[in-house]
Write a protein that holds these residues in place. Structure first.
Motif, mmCIF file in Angstrom:
data_model
loop_
_atom_site.group_PDB
_atom_site.id
_atom_site.type_symbol
_atom_site.label_atom_id
_atom_site.label_comp_id
_atom_site.label_asym_id
_atom_site.label_seq_id
_atom_site.Cartn_x
_atom_site.Cartn_y
_atom_site.Cartn_z
ATOM 1 N N ASP A 183 0.952 -1.150 -0.003
ATOM 2 C CA ASP A 183 0.138 0.001 -0.091
ATOM 3 C C ASP A 183 0.807 1.356 -0.038
ATOM 4 N N VAL A 184 0.502 2.374 -0.915
ATOM 5 C CA VAL A 184 1.258 3.495 -0.888
ATOM 6 C C VAL A 184 0.283 4.566 -0.437
ATOM 7 N N ARG A 185 0.544 5.283 0.626
ATOM 8 C CA ARG A 185 -0.525 6.236 1.132
ATOM 9 C C ARG A 185 0.105 7.474 0.687
ATOM 10 N N CYS A 186 -1.067 8.431 0.283
ATOM 11 C CA CYS A 186 -0.956 9.704 -0.291
ATOM 12 C C CYS A 186 -2.002 10.614 0.142
ATOM 13 N N GLU A 187 -1.530 11.707 0.582
ATOM 14 C CA GLU A 187 -2.430 12.825 1.045
ATOM 15 C C GLU A 187 -2.577 13.977 0.178
ATOM 16 N N VAL A 188 -1.961 13.942 -1.280
ATOM 17 C CA VAL A 188 -2.103 15.023 -2.264
ATOM 18 C C VAL A 188 -3.581 14.891 -2.963
ATOM 19 N N ARG A 189 -4.588 15.356 -2.388
ATOM 20 C CA ARG A 189 -5.944 15.143 -2.878
ATOM 21 C C ARG A 189 -6.010 15.651 -4.362
#
Length: 52
Positions: free
Chosen positions: A4-10
């Motif tokens: 899983d790669v998490r990202c918060e750049v919406r």
């Protein structure tokens, strides 16, 4: 390898549900050359802006 790669750049086209990256691959580069000392010296080149 991370599953899983998490990202918060919406505003990235690859962002899924505001928290995960759905890109087929991730491309990260060093800002200062070939070797980075910490994560602040890197940039994600996988980012593509989503049309909002």
């Amino acid at each position: 390898m991370a599953l899983d790669v998490r990202c918060e750049v919406r505003n990235c086209v690859h962002n899924r549900d505001g928290k995960a990256c759905g890109a087929d691959e991730i491309f990260v580069v060093s800002r200062s050359g070939k070797k980075a000392s910490d994560s602040k010296e890197t940039d994600c080149k996988t980012f593509e802006p989503a049309s909002l």
